[in-house]
Design an enzyme around this catalytic site. Structure first.
Site, PDB file in Angstrom:
ATOM      1  N   GLU A 332       0.832  -1.209   0.000  1.00 17.57           N
ATOM      2  CA  GLU A 332       0.000   0.000   0.000  1.00 17.57           C
ATOM      3  C   GLU A 332       0.857   1.245   0.000  1.00 17.57           C
ATOM      4  O   GLU A 332       0.568   2.228  -0.688  1.00 17.57           O
ATOM      5  CB  GLU A 332      -0.930  -0.014   1.230  1.00 17.57           C
ATOM      6  CG  GLU A 332      -1.990   1.083   1.222  1.00 17.57           C
ATOM      7  CD  GLU A 332      -1.543   2.419   1.819  1.00 17.57           C
ATOM      8  OE1 GLU A 332      -2.256   3.416   1.651  1.00 17.57           O
ATOM      9  OE2 GLU A 332      -0.455   2.461   2.452  1.00 17.57           O
ATOM     10  N   GLU A 333       1.923   1.180   0.780  1.00 17.50           N
ATOM     11  CA  GLU A 333       2.750   2.381   0.961  1.00 17.50           C
ATOM     12  C   GLU A 333       3.455   2.799  -0.331  1.00 17.50           C
ATOM     13  O   GLU A 333       3.892   3.937  -0.463  1.00 17.50           O
ATOM     14  CB  GLU A 333       3.781   2.159   2.080  1.00 17.50           C
ATOM     15  CG  GLU A 333       3.178   1.867   3.452  1.00 17.50           C
ATOM     16  CD  GLU A 333       2.400   3.042   4.043  1.00 17.50           C
ATOM     17  OE1 GLU A 333       2.289   4.086   3.383  1.00 17.50           O
ATOM     18  OE2 GLU A 333       1.872   2.894   5.156  1.00 17.50           O
ATOM     19  N   ASP A 360      -7.831   2.432   7.570  1.00 18.05           N
ATOM     20  CA  ASP A 360      -6.435   2.834   7.362  1.00 18.05           C
ATOM     21  C   ASP A 360      -6.192   4.285   7.810  1.00 18.05           C
ATOM     22  O   ASP A 360      -5.394   5.001   7.225  1.00 18.05           O
ATOM     23  CB  ASP A 360      -6.043   2.633   5.889  1.00 18.05           C
ATOM     24  CG  ASP A 360      -4.551   2.870   5.657  1.00 18.05           C
ATOM     25  OD1 ASP A 360      -3.776   2.764   6.618  1.00 18.05           O
ATOM     26  OD2 ASP A 360      -4.160   3.174   4.505  1.00 18.05           O
ATOM     27  N   HIS A 433       3.962   7.354   9.435  1.00 20.57           N
ATOM     28  CA  HIS A 433       5.243   7.170   8.732  1.00 20.57           C
ATOM     29  C   HIS A 433       6.456   7.612   9.551  1.00 20.57           C
ATOM     30  O   HIS A 433       7.474   8.010   8.980  1.00 20.57           O
ATOM     31  CB  HIS A 433       5.247   7.911   7.381  1.00 20.57           C
ATOM     32  CG  HIS A 433       4.227   7.422   6.419  1.00 20.57           C
ATOM     33  ND1 HIS A 433       4.097   7.914   5.146  1.00 20.57           N
ATOM     34  CD2 HIS A 433       3.272   6.459   6.517  1.00 20.57           C
ATOM     35  CE1 HIS A 433       3.104   7.295   4.517  1.00 20.57           C
ATOM     36  NE2 HIS A 433       2.581   6.413   5.336  1.00 20.57           N
TER      37      HIS A 433
END
Lengths: 495, 495
Positions: A332-333, A360, A433
């Protein structure tokens, strides 16, 4: 009623389609799940399933911490869950991996960044995913130009930027807006001849905490290193720059892009009793960045669906009529790449995808659902479901015509109705992140509430007598066309 | 009145001494400063001095960032301010340095800490000030024992701890309570044979942000490395430990304690017009740790007093009768050592120290004053001053018999009345002793409000017709002795 009023009414009526009444039989059917929802809430908040999500999440992320695409840890973590979900104790009926090939394999390597003039300071950094290294991975020493936004950059002459490091101190408005700087900082600076871009982290709050995330390059534009620095350092550099002082920076990064890799989406079915081919997807992504544990982004979201099925089983509820499918998306990232592969592989089966769900955006204080799909009976169902979640303060909902969560966007764009867990807490982007995305951000009780919301929603939608209503693709146009016909007819009659 | 009631009244009366009325003439005198306070508020919030504190603070901390005791940067920063405050533009009348000898000179060096088993993870660390290095500055690899508190440690047999690294995951209750772990973690672990102590940072919130601060060793107890780790990692290690998994850590630190050094307290006087020898001290400490900029700890606090004098001058107010003395303490972080030296050098002049003020708990949202001193007219004055600061929401006060701020404690303990800036925001301890203590934590408007509060308080107290009242040292005992005499008399009469 005067004729003209009648025509005006007829003309406007189609725009009021959204306020048409719900199908009463359907509403009654949804309401009949109230005792089940109460049971789910009791089970997760006070019962045997209390704390289960936190425990399993901690077990998982403490073992597999930096699940970046291309890493052995990511594939090991997928295999661990496959093995776990295939064990005799698991309630899942079928568990399998679906390959997602051709994924980027980027490795961070070592990084360093210093202010050399007019003061000495080591800066905390995180190169953005996909960033190139400094030349030969060696220290790149250059003067800095500090801008607050792209407009300020664009006003500079290439001679002012060429050979320099562009520092962006753009501040934070919203994630959606601010991340444009993560994407475009490097190519926009490179177009003016810059040798690197240092970008203020995309987040509203910092304790010397840089945030990574994927960056983008443009074809035909020199690829230069693109590196996150902290809000604190970006602001400091701007202050110094505004004083007219010369700033010299030294940065080093030896990140590398290796050959593409194959990762895997993990799929686990809890089979429906009547329509096993029809699926309600509950999902989250398994990969994270190579920082922190990815506890909230997105192992927590991913775990909700796995626990939801356990809760249904623990309560001894009848099998829902449709299959509840857990999908643990990979990569996904890197730009929702695992989800894109899965969608491409399954877009011929869209009719079987009855509803898609993903969490998410954290589970700090689950408020309800963000929903996209049919605005009449579909919205009635969602509204009715969340109203039953009032005891855990999760009864808000918000309709949107756009995306409700990351990985399910291809499905919802293709007309499959869907929902994202609604967690409005800005604190998510404090940790997003960063190395701080650890279990410490997770609260067992908030996770339990999210599980209750998730379980109730998936169960009811999977078990309804009829499929969750799907908007017809022409519905947005039909009223307008009808209006046009009526308008012409009205004008013809009046004139 | 019945005799017994009269005696009971007489017996209780001394306990009500605190509710005795304020001296009305004094109150009227304090109230007469209202136009001046309004002028100060207007000048700092909307006038020419608006934003001055933020600007000067940023100029200072961007230039001198890591002002740890023993560093050249600290001494340079002191000399810079001496020069600045002695310049023709300065409003100060006299500026000088007072040596503070025999201060510890500790240097951090390089640090590294990894979890080696059962997962691989690099941990963020900050060795505590005064910590010894790992043997020969090399990697020390050892098994971990994780405890939640000293009680848990004390229950362990030395055989369970010997040769191991003790990890403390004590959580955060308050700074005062939790910092005991920073002080004692190493010696308490060493008594059981541990080779190092890793201590959860003393703070309520973390984004992978370790906090340093001074640690303590005990005579006769082996000195072992004492290193802060993040809340996130401490919790992770506890979880893993509780699962019964073996934890192996590798830590490295080559911090060094060099020979003692001399630093300097900086003193700057704005001379009083009538009693120049009488001083009202406004203060903060100039040193910080070797992390961040020490913007809130404590350059911001220190700057308030310097700006206060500028505001008085900018407004063209009459010179206050007494001297306003700025003291910029050195070596506060090492245990209030600069302040201790100064107090020892000046304790024969205590009668000249009329009032002592310090800000060392942030300026996030200044609420008012924390005050220690005379509970009758002294408290009346403070109450009256802060009531005039209602327009900037700084009208709270709190009396305490203990310390109101760090460096002025020797003075207040010796009976000099004093006040600390009251900033209740817990967020202070988010950044305290971390790399995140940068200008980003400072808000120009909050600083302006703090300057207004500081200026008004210092000016009024320095300008009153009589010295700020000082409690007599026997005042707490006198009523009790009187009560006792009355009680004996009452009993004698009645029985």
């Amino acid at each position: 009623m005067h004729a003209i009023l009648k025509y005006i009414f007829l003309f406007l009526a189609p725009f009021y389609v959204n306020s048409l009444e719900c199908d009463q039989a359907l509403l009654e059917e949804v309401r009949s799940y109230k005792p089940i929802v109460e049971g789910i809430i009791e089970e997760t908040i006070n019962g045997a399933s209390k704390g289960l999500c936190y425990k399993k999440l901690a077990d998982f992320v403490d073992k597999y911490q930096k699940r970046i695409t291309g890493s052995q840890i990511l594939e090991d973590s997928i295999d661990y869950l496959v093995s776990n979900l295939s064990s005799p104790e698991s309630v899942m009926d079928e568990v399998w991996k679906e390959p997602a090939p051709d994924l980027p394999h980027w490795i961070r390597g070592r990084e360093e960044a210093f202010v050399v003039e007019p003061v000495k300071k080591k800066m905390a950094t995180l190169a953005f995913g996909s960033s190139v290294a400094t030349p030969n991975g060696q220290a790149l020493v250059a003067e800095a130009v500090v801008v607050e936004n792209f407009d300020e950059l664009y006003k500079l002459d290439p001679s002012q930027v060429s050979g320099k490091i562009v520092v962006y101190n753009q501040g934070y408005s919203s994630y959606g807006e601010s991340r444009e700087y993560r994407y475009k900082a490097a190519p926009e600076a490179a177009k003016l001849g810059a040798v690197a871009a240092l970008v203020e982290s995309i987040g509203p709050f910092s304790i010397n905490s840089p945030h990574t995330g994927v960056t983008q390059y443009e074809d035909g534009v020199e690829k230069i290193p693109s590196i996150a620095i902290t809000k604190e350092d970006a602001e400091m550099l701007r202050r110094i720059y505004r004083r007219g002082q010369k700033i010299v920076l030294s940065i080093k990064s030896n990140s590398t892009m290796l050959s593409p890799v194959t990762s895997h989406n993990l799929v686990a079915d809890y089979k429906g009793s009547e329509y096993p081919d029809k699926v309600v997807v509950v999902s989250g992504h398994i990969d994270n960045w190579d920082v922190g544990q990815g506890a909230m982004d997105d192992a927590g979201g991913m775990m909700l669906g796995l626990i939801a099925v356990e809760v249904i089983n623990n309560l001894g509820l009848p099998r829902p009529k449709r299959t509840i499918r857990n999908i643990l998306w990979t990569a996904e990232e890197q730009g929702l790449l695992g989800a894109e592969k899965y969608f491409n592989q399954h877009q011929n089966e869209l009719n079987n995808f009855v509803f898609v769900m993903e969490s998410d955006s954290g589970t700090f204080d689950p408020q309800g659902l963000q929903y996209t799909g049919d605005r009449q009976n579909g919205e009635c169902i969602i509204k009715e479901i969340v109203s039953m979640l009032a005891p855990i303060n999760a009864s808000k909902y918000e309709w949107t015509s756009g995306a409700v969560s990351t990985d399910i966007t291809h499905f919802t764009d293709a007309g499959v109705p869907g929902a994202g867990l609604w967690d409005p807490d800005e604190i998510y982007f404090y940790f997003h992140h960063t190395e701080g995305d650890m279990m410490t951000v997770e609260d067992p009780d908030a996770l339990d509430r999210a599980v209750a919301l998730w379980t109730a929603t998936a169960y009811i939608i999977a078990d309804l007598n009829s499929d969750f209503p799907r908007s017809t693709s022409t519905c947005l146009y039909s009223p307008s066309i009808l209006s046009l016909i009526l308008l012409v007819y009205a004008l013809k009659t009046l004139l």
